[in-house]
Design a protein around this motif. Structure first.
Motif, PDB file in Angstrom:
ATOM      1  N   GLY A 143       0.701  -0.983   0.378  1.00  0.00           N
ATOM      2  CA  GLY A 143      -0.164   0.421  -0.062  1.00  0.00           C
ATOM      3  C   GLY A 143       0.874   0.796  -0.215  1.00  0.00           C
ATOM      4  O   GLY A 143       2.447   1.589   0.272  1.00  0.00           O
ATOM      5  N   CYS A 144       0.362   1.871  -1.015  1.00  0.00           N
ATOM      6  CA  CYS A 144       1.428   3.920  -0.657  1.00  0.00           C
ATOM      7  C   CYS A 144       1.813   4.225   0.956  1.00  0.00           C
ATOM      8  O   CYS A 144       0.659   4.120   1.446  1.00  0.00           O
ATOM      9  N   GLU A 145       2.640   4.889   0.759  1.00  0.00           N
ATOM     10  CA  GLU A 145       2.686   5.400   1.915  1.00  0.00           C
ATOM     11  C   GLU A 145       1.861   6.499   2.681  1.00  0.00           C
ATOM     12  O   GLU A 145       2.912   7.318   3.224  1.00  0.00           O
ATOM     13  N   GLY A 148      -3.576   8.892   4.190  1.00  0.00           N
ATOM     14  CA  GLY A 148      -4.524   8.891   3.156  1.00  0.00           C
ATOM     15  C   GLY A 148      -4.875   8.119   1.997  1.00  0.00           C
ATOM     16  O   GLY A 148      -5.850   7.920   1.715  1.00  0.00           O
ATOM     17  N   CYS A 149      -3.640   7.806   1.241  1.00  0.00           N
ATOM     18  CA  CYS A 149      -3.243   7.119   0.017  1.00  0.00           C
ATOM     19  C   CYS A 149      -3.532   5.651   0.507  1.00  0.00           C
ATOM     20  O   CYS A 149      -3.547   4.772   1.384  1.00  0.00           O
ATOM     21  N   ARG A 150      -4.527   5.328  -0.782  1.00  0.00           N
ATOM     22  CA  ARG A 150      -4.835   4.157  -0.825  1.00  0.00           C
ATOM     23  C   ARG A 150      -4.891   2.633  -2.241  1.00  0.00           C
ATOM     24  O   ARG A 150      -4.859   1.713  -2.310  1.00  0.00           O
ATOM     25  N   MET A 151      -3.635   3.402  -2.453  1.00  0.00           N
ATOM     26  CA  MET A 151      -3.446   2.824  -3.801  1.00  0.00           C
ATOM     27  C   MET A 151      -2.437   1.529  -3.014  1.00  0.00           C
ATOM     28  O   MET A 151      -1.756   1.640  -2.548  1.00  0.00           O
ATOM     29  N   LEU A 152      -2.465   0.505  -3.894  1.00  0.00           N
ATOM     30  CA  LEU A 152      -2.132  -0.437  -3.573  1.00  0.00           C
ATOM     31  C   LEU A 152      -0.495  -0.679  -5.578  1.00  0.00           C
ATOM     32  O   LEU A 152      -1.578  -0.559  -6.553  1.00  0.00           O
ATOM     33  N   TRP A 162       5.707   4.769  -3.362  1.00  0.00           N
ATOM     34  CA  TRP A 162       4.614   5.369  -2.782  1.00  0.00           C
ATOM     35  C   TRP A 162       4.053   4.962  -4.657  1.00  0.00           C
ATOM     36  O   TRP A 162       4.662   4.369  -5.191  1.00  0.00           O
ATOM     37  N   CYS A 163       2.994   5.404  -4.625  1.00  0.00           N
ATOM     38  CA  CYS A 163       1.538   5.114  -5.795  1.00  0.00           C
ATOM     39  C   CYS A 163       2.664   5.789  -6.751  1.00  0.00           C
ATOM     40  O   CYS A 163       2.430   5.246  -7.899  1.00  0.00           O
ATOM     41  N   SER A 164       2.847   6.780  -6.748  1.00  0.00           N
ATOM     42  CA  SER A 164       3.761   7.742  -7.991  1.00  0.00           C
ATOM     43  C   SER A 164       4.525   8.661  -7.229  1.00  0.00           C
ATOM     44  O   SER A 164       3.903   9.762  -6.227  1.00  0.00           O
ATOM     45  N   LEU A 167       2.538  11.946  -7.768  1.00  0.00           N
ATOM     46  CA  LEU A 167       1.272  11.960  -7.036  1.00  0.00           C
ATOM     47  C   LEU A 167       2.211  12.641  -5.014  1.00  0.00           C
ATOM     48  O   LEU A 167       2.329  13.416  -4.522  1.00  0.00           O
ATOM     49  N   CYS A 168       2.121  10.935  -4.522  1.00  0.00           N
ATOM     50  CA  CYS A 168       2.452  11.370  -2.949  1.00  0.00           C
ATOM     51  C   CYS A 168       3.450  11.517  -3.125  1.00  0.00           C
ATOM     52  O   CYS A 168       3.770  12.196  -1.700  1.00  0.00           O
ATOM     53  N   GLY A 169       4.436  11.051  -3.313  1.00  0.00           N
ATOM     54  CA  GLY A 169       6.226  11.222  -3.050  1.00  0.00           C
ATOM     55  C   GLY A 169       6.433  13.213  -2.643  1.00  0.00           C
ATOM     56  O   GLY A 169       7.284  13.949  -2.364  1.00  0.00           O
TER      57      GLY A 169
HETATM   58 ZN    ZN Z   1       0.274   7.551  -2.885  1.00  0.00          ZN
END
Ligand code: ZN
Length: 183
Positions: A143-145, A148-152, A162-164, A167-169
């Motif tokens: 799961g993305c760290e 609040g992100c829930r992307m797998l 990170w998912c991306s 985005l999250c980074g």
């Molecule tokens: Zn993410």
């Protein structure tokens, strides 16, 4: 579209539900975003004739079962039988078979699926889930760290967090920056 794609198809499906900075976003909430997502799959799914509300409801229901199954399996636990049954049912409704056609000189065989457009879509998604669930990679799903992100995702590199990164980074770096410069 800001959701994560390019992961194994079953994870892409789970990632259609995302927590975005401006709230929850669901690709499957509208036929338009769903069609966009199908295009982003770029040939991994058969062409879908319709993407109406009934199709969306059916895909959402299947997504719920896949989410439950993946959540258990990636932690090495047995998924609920209801989730597995839903995957079996979806595949059984549109099994693949080989159709023979005469091309003027010889017969050629093409794999196609029984069932209507919706049944075929659900069967393909269920099959993708079975591939993931029964494969050795399922316990590596992460799961993305991002907060609040829930992307797998399935990390190709063990250090991926990170998912991306876009985005999250970035979101995390910005949050840390403000944290440091708060006082
Ligand atoms: Zn993410």
């Amino acid at each position: 579209m800001d959701v994560l794609t390019g992961e194994p198809l079953a994870l892409d499906l789970l990632n259609t539900r995302a927590n975005m900075p401006d709230g929850e976003f669901d690709v499957l909430a509208s036929p338009d975003t769903f069609r966009e997502w199908l295009l982003a799959q770029d040939g991994r799914l058969s062409p879908v004739e319709t993407a109406d509300d009934a199709d969306l409801a059916a895909v959402r229901a299947l997504r719920g079962h896949i989410a439950e199954a993946v959540e258990h399996a990636r932690q090495g636990a047995a998924p609920p039988q209801t989730a597995l049954d839903a995957l079996h049912e979806a595949q059984r409704a549109a099994p693949p078979y080989r159709r023979l056609t005469w091309d003027g000189a010889a017969l050629t065989a093409t794999v196609i699926r029984a069932g209507d457009s919706r049944a075929r879509l659900l069967a393909e998604l269920a099959e993708a889930a079975v591939d993931l669930l029964a494969g050795p990679a399922v316990t590596k799903v992460r799961g993305c760290e991002g907060p609040g992100c829930r992307m797998l995702f399935l990390p190709a590199h063990p250090r991926r967090r990170w998912c991306s990164p876009a985005l999250c980074g970035n979101r995390v770096r910005v949050a840390r920056y403000y944290q440091r410069h708060k006082d």
